[in-house]
Design an enzyme around this catalytic site. Structure first.
Site, PDB file in Angstrom:
ATOM      1  N   PRO A   1       0.838  -1.207   0.000  1.00 18.58           N
ATOM      2  CG  PRO A   1      -0.022  -1.046   2.161  1.00 18.58           C
ATOM      3  CD  PRO A   1       0.693  -1.979   1.248  1.00 18.58           C
ATOM      4  CG  MET A   2       3.665   2.226  -1.805  1.00 20.31           C
ATOM      5  SD  MET A   2       5.023   2.185  -3.018  1.00 20.31           S
ATOM      6  CE  MET A   2       4.240   1.255  -4.355  1.00 20.31           C
TER       7      MET A   2
ATOM      8  CD  GLN B   1      -2.571   0.541   4.544  1.00 20.83           C
ATOM      9  OE1 GLN B   1      -2.229   1.638   4.125  1.00 20.83           O
ATOM     10  NE2 GLN B   1      -1.694  -0.364   4.987  1.00 20.83           N
TER      11      GLN B   1
ATOM     12  CB  CYS C   1       1.048   5.709   8.250  1.00 19.72           C
ATOM     13  SG  CYS C   1       1.425   7.247   7.357  1.00 19.72           S
TER      14      CYS C   1
ATOM     15  CE  LYS D   1       3.348  -2.234   5.140  1.00 22.57           C
ATOM     16  NZ  LYS D   1       3.797  -1.193   4.266  1.00 22.57           N
TER      17      LYS D   1
ATOM     18  N   GLY E   1       9.749  -4.466   3.262  1.00 26.15           N
ATOM     19  CA  GLY E   1      10.982  -3.752   3.585  1.00 26.15           C
ATOM     20  C   GLY E   1      12.082  -4.020   2.590  1.00 26.15           C
ATOM     21  CG  ASP E   2      14.702  -1.825   2.032  1.00 32.23           C
ATOM     22  OD1 ASP E   2      14.110  -0.817   1.620  1.00 32.23           O
ATOM     23  OD2 ASP E   2      15.352  -1.847   3.095  1.00 32.23           O
TER      24      ASP E   2
ATOM     25  N   GLY F   1       7.334  -2.503  -2.490  1.00 31.82           N
ATOM     26  CA  GLY F   1       6.924  -1.107  -2.423  1.00 31.82           C
ATOM     27  C   GLY F   1       7.672  -0.241  -3.401  1.00 31.82           C
ATOM     28  NE  ARG F   2      11.397   2.684  -0.048  1.00 25.48           N
ATOM     29  CZ  ARG F   2      12.336   2.885   0.861  1.00 25.48           C
ATOM     30  NH1 ARG F   2      12.988   4.038   0.888  1.00 25.48           N
ATOM     31  NH2 ARG F   2      12.635   1.953   1.740  1.00 25.48           N
TER      32      ARG F   2
END
Length: 282
Positions: free
Chosen positions: A20-21, A63, A92, A131, A187-188, A207-208
């Site tokens: 979720p972003m 989310q 968050c 989360k 996480g990464d 994510g990123r």
């Protein structure tokens, strides 16, 4: 016999999820990530009291965030048929979350967390997830989650770290051992470490690494499917996404392209989709 991947009653094609972003996970981008091979795609954080029209054709994991649970039951009932599952955000670290007291800034409010998760559980038979971040109350929150949730997601950075510094993999592994629930690791995660992480956790969130790069899911699932900004733009136009959103994604999609810096420099001044098309030469 091959055992099927499941969270609650939800069967999944694979263990690779779009994290979720906020701002990034619009309907067009989620669809591309799903087409590329994402086993599950999450929306960005949504306030259950929102009056905004939601595009949920892709049946995402939705989310939610809240400080008191207001409107959650009604929101879930209204959108249940269009959701794969519902997730509650307790991770968050943003300034807005600090100001309003949601996300990682409500992890000390155990009674409120339990009230919200209970309401979510009572409102739907769809899976419920939460989360979390690295927090001192993690053990107490896990005990609450095990009453109402079907899985937990752990992002092993502290609130103070935000998205910087190193994710604490050892901490996440301890959480995996502490709970009977399936654990989604965040996480990464990328195509280089996914195989190793996939042996430690039930599911992985990307994510990123996925920003402007839905093809990361093609790589993770060993697919030949490829998508680019042209594919995104077609969907963005179909769903009538605002120009500001299209421009943001246009910037993200330049990452792997030759001359990306110059393209982004020109895009700063762009005011129309036509100008963006010209920069992309499409």
């Amino acid at each position: 016999m091959i055992s099927k991947l499941k969270i609650g009653n939800l069967e999944l094609e694979n263990k690779f999820f779009l994290s979720p972003m906020a701002e990034i996970n619009d309907i067009a981008f989620r669809i591309l990530c799903k087409k590329a091979g994402g086993g599950l795609v999450y929306t960005g954080m949504i306030n259950p009291l929102t009056k905004q029209k939601l595009e949920l054709d892709d049946k995402p994991a939705i989310q939610l965030f809240s400080v008191d649970g207001g409107g959650i039951r009604e929101f879930i009932k209204k959108n249940e048929k269009d959701a794969s599952l519902f997730d509650f955000n307790l991770g968050c670290p943003a300034k807005t979350a600090r100001k309003l007291g949601f996300g990682s800034f409500m992890c000390h409010k155990l009674e409120t967390i339990e009230k919200i998760l209970m309401e979510m559980r009572e409102a739907t038979d769809k899976p419920i997830t939460i989360k979390l971040r690295k927090t001192k109350n993690i053990t107490k929150i896990l005990k609450i989650a095990e009453k109402y949730c079907d899985a937990i997601c752990i992002h092993p950075r502290t609130q103070e770290q935000g998205y910087g510094g190193k994710a604490d993999l050892a901490y996440a592994e301890k959480i995996k051992k502490k709970t009977k629930l399936p654990v989604i690791y965040s996480g990464d995660v990328d195509e280089n470490n996914a195989e190793k992480l996939g042996k430690k956790f039930d599911f992985l969130m990307v994510g990123r690494r996925a920003m402007g790069n839905p093809n990361v899911f093609s790589k993770l699932t060993h697919s030949d499917l490829k998508f680019d900004f042209v594919d995104y733009l077609k969907l963005a136009v179909k769903y009538d996404l605002p120009f500001s959103q299209i421009k943001l994604q246009a910037m993200n999609f330049t990452k792997s392209l030759s001359g990306a810096r110059e393209m982004r420099r020109k895009m700063i001044k762009a005011r129309t989709i036509r100008e963006i098309r010209e920069i992309y030469k499409i």
